[in-house]
Design a protein around this motif. Structure first.
Motif, mmCIF file in Angstrom:
data_model
loop_
_atom_site.group_PDB
_atom_site.id
_atom_site.type_symbol
_atom_site.label_atom_id
_atom_site.label_comp_id
_atom_site.label_asym_id
_atom_site.label_seq_id
_atom_site.Cartn_x
_atom_site.Cartn_y
_atom_site.Cartn_z
ATOM 1 N N VAL A 167 0.985 -1.134 0.042
ATOM 2 C CA VAL A 167 -0.026 0.019 -0.018
ATOM 3 C C VAL A 167 0.801 1.491 0.140
ATOM 4 O O VAL A 167 1.606 1.519 1.068
ATOM 5 C CB VAL A 167 -0.982 -0.007 1.198
ATOM 6 C CG1 VAL A 167 -1.647 1.241 1.353
ATOM 7 C CG2 VAL A 167 -1.903 -1.076 1.213
ATOM 8 N N LEU A 168 1.103 1.841 -0.938
ATOM 9 C CA LEU A 168 1.837 3.101 -1.383
ATOM 10 C C LEU A 168 1.153 4.076 -2.053
ATOM 11 O O LEU A 168 0.446 4.056 -3.058
ATOM 12 C CB LEU A 168 3.176 2.548 -1.850
ATOM 13 C CG LEU A 168 4.060 1.623 -1.292
ATOM 14 C CD1 LEU A 168 5.150 1.087 -2.025
ATOM 15 C CD2 LEU A 168 4.500 2.355 -0.122
ATOM 16 N N PRO A 169 1.438 5.731 -1.822
ATOM 17 C CA PRO A 169 0.887 6.443 -2.615
ATOM 18 C C PRO A 169 1.530 7.218 -3.808
ATOM 19 O O PRO A 169 1.689 8.092 -4.020
ATOM 20 C CB PRO A 169 0.662 7.720 -1.627
ATOM 21 C CG PRO A 169 1.789 7.466 -0.575
ATOM 22 C CD PRO A 169 2.265 5.989 -0.608
ATOM 23 N N ALA A 170 2.132 6.088 -4.626
ATOM 24 C CA ALA A 170 3.104 6.525 -5.761
ATOM 25 C C ALA A 170 2.541 6.344 -7.056
ATOM 26 O O ALA A 170 3.214 6.483 -8.062
ATOM 27 C CB ALA A 170 4.361 5.319 -5.745
ATOM 28 N N GLY A 171 1.313 6.024 -6.898
ATOM 29 C CA GLY A 171 0.446 6.178 -8.486
ATOM 30 C C GLY A 171 1.117 5.074 -9.351
ATOM 31 O O GLY A 171 1.543 4.059 -8.966
ATOM 32 N N GLN A 172 1.037 5.432 -10.566
ATOM 33 C CA GLN A 172 2.204 4.618 -11.641
ATOM 34 C C GLN A 172 3.681 4.784 -11.730
ATOM 35 O O GLN A 172 3.990 4.596 -12.623
ATOM 36 C CB GLN A 172 1.266 4.914 -12.749
ATOM 37 C CG GLN A 172 -0.261 4.566 -12.673
ATOM 38 C CD GLN A 172 -0.778 3.127 -12.121
ATOM 39 O OE1 GLN A 172 0.006 2.246 -12.444
ATOM 40 N NE2 GLN A 172 -1.702 3.083 -10.953
ATOM 41 N N GLY A 173 4.128 5.847 -10.804
ATOM 42 C CA GLY A 173 5.356 6.077 -11.033
ATOM 43 C C GLY A 173 6.451 5.138 -10.961
ATOM 44 O O GLY A 173 6.114 3.830 -10.284
ATOM 45 N N LYS A 174 7.344 5.420 -11.760
ATOM 46 C CA LYS A 174 8.612 4.025 -11.752
ATOM 47 C C LYS A 174 9.655 4.619 -10.743
ATOM 48 O O LYS A 174 9.935 5.638 -10.364
ATOM 49 C CB LYS A 174 9.116 4.041 -13.056
ATOM 50 C CG LYS A 174 8.135 3.260 -14.108
ATOM 51 C CD LYS A 174 8.761 2.811 -15.194
ATOM 52 C CE LYS A 174 7.545 1.956 -15.906
ATOM 53 N NZ LYS A 174 8.461 1.287 -17.331
ATOM 54 N N VAL A 175 10.302 3.705 -10.330
ATOM 55 C CA VAL A 175 11.849 3.905 -9.366
ATOM 56 C C VAL A 175 12.870 3.132 -9.992
ATOM 57 O O VAL A 175 12.898 1.923 -10.246
ATOM 58 C CB VAL A 175 11.418 3.310 -8.049
ATOM 59 C CG1 VAL A 175 12.568 3.559 -7.038
ATOM 60 C CG2 VAL A 175 10.193 4.070 -7.462
ATOM 61 N N ALA A 176 13.985 3.627 -10.029
ATOM 62 C CA ALA A 176 15.374 3.416 -10.439
ATOM 63 C C ALA A 176 15.970 2.685 -9.312
ATOM 64 O O ALA A 176 16.828 3.437 -8.338
ATOM 65 C CB ALA A 176 16.265 4.324 -11.264
ATOM 66 N N TYR A 177 15.753 1.443 -8.853
ATOM 67 C CA TYR A 177 16.279 0.897 -7.443
ATOM 68 C C TYR A 177 17.714 0.787 -7.600
ATOM 69 O O TYR A 177 18.450 0.345 -8.861
ATOM 70 C CB TYR A 177 15.680 -0.362 -7.185
ATOM 71 C CG TYR A 177 14.336 -0.395 -6.987
ATOM 72 C CD1 TYR A 177 13.911 -0.141 -5.569
ATOM 73 C CD2 TYR A 177 13.321 -0.395 -7.851
ATOM 74 C CE1 TYR A 177 12.591 -0.261 -4.942
ATOM 75 C CE2 TYR A 177 11.928 -0.273 -7.538
ATOM 76 C CZ TYR A 177 11.518 0.003 -6.096
ATOM 77 O OH TYR A 177 10.198 -0.157 -5.963
#
Length: 296
Positions: A167-177
């Motif tokens: 459950v996170l409020p990140a929408g459809q955003g991507k992350v460069a881990y």
């Protein structure tokens, strides 16, 4: 920034080194890399921990950024410092920046600072004030502006993944881990080779840029059980964190960080990490496969 006001940094390793946050993911990786090189490391820790593995090259010292009385002893004899801002420390001018002033007064020549991506532009993050203070001060510096840690999956996201719903409020955003162990290697390198890295600010990401839906699918595949991602509203996320007894301050910080991802702020991949390491960065798939027992 020009380094014309400073003497040229030495090309030789400048140790011994103080590593702050030495019990955390990145700090422990920095310390381990330095120790593998046979260098002396002082572990700066909020609370000292009993260990049977101490050697002549490593020692613990109490370091509390809220207690200036701990600064001098921690810094005595050090030539280089790996600096992390502890998450609870928000008022950095009276704590971390004061620590840096004491470090300079005690002859520390080089500080490698674990910053965050965009800290050079975002005045809202505490790292901005630390970066500015370092740039204005007498010490040589190296900024490591890091993206999202892969270790978030075994830390803040662990219980969500175990339950099957992130459950996170990140929408459809991507992350460069990025893997904290890769950051530790780069920080160690910068401390050992100040002549190459002083005055440099590196944007460090891994090779993966994934949405949380894609991360959930990857987890599902490797763990062989369903893991879903819920793109929550800020209010839904707030209630979720409070239900897990997460404090108000970290809940607010997590909400701001993840909401910023909605516009694509964490998606860009930078090849610098692989160039510095001389090898490909660790992948998120590899990290999940290596740590699958954490979620089972």
């Amino acid at each position: 920034m020009s380094l014309s006001s400073r003497s040229e940094p030495s090309a030789e390793p400048a140790g011994p080194f103080l590593v702050t946050g030495a019990s955390g993911n990145v700090g422990s990786a920095v310390a381990a890399s330095l120790l593998r090189c046979g260098l002396q490391v002082r572990f700066g820790m909020h609370r000292l921990v009993h260990t049977e593995q101490s050697t002549q090259n490593q020692q613990q010292v109490r370091l509390d950024f809220a207690d200036p009385g701990t600064y001098a002893a921690a810094l005595k004899g050090m030539k280089g410092v790996f600096l992390m801002r502890p998450n609870p420390v928000i008022a950095v001018k009276k704590t971390v920046n004061r620590f840096l002033d004491v470090a300079a007064d005690q002859g520390v020549m080089h500080c490698v600072f674990l910053s965050v991506a965009g800290a050079d532009r975002n005045r809202m993050v505490p790292h901005y004030a630390i970066e500015q203070h370092l740039m204005r001060g007498p010490m040589h510096w190296t900024m490591l502006r890091a993206a999202f840690f892969a270790q978030n999956l075994t830390g803040p996201y662990r219980e969500d993944i175990r339950s099957g719903v992130m459950v996170l409020p990140a929408g459809q955003g991507k992350v460069a881990y990025v893997d904290a162990r890769d950051l530790g290697e780069v920080a160690s390198m910068a401390l050992r080779e100040p002549g190459r890295h002083a005055g440099c600010a590196y944007h460090l990401t891994g090779a993966d840029s994934l949405s949380f839906h894609e991360v959930a699918a990857l987890l599902s595949s490797i763990l062989a059980r369903p893991v879903k991602y819920e793109a929550a509203s800020l209010w839904r996320f707030w209630r979720h964190c409070r239900s897990r007894a997460i404090g108000i301050v970290p809940t607010f910080a997590y909400a701001v960080i993840h909401a910023s991802l909605r516009g694509g702020g964490g998606a860009s991949i930078d090849p610098m990490l692989a160039k510095l390491l001389g090898r490909p960065a660790r992948t998120l798939r590899g990290f999940i496969e290596e740590h699958r027992s954490v979620w089972n």
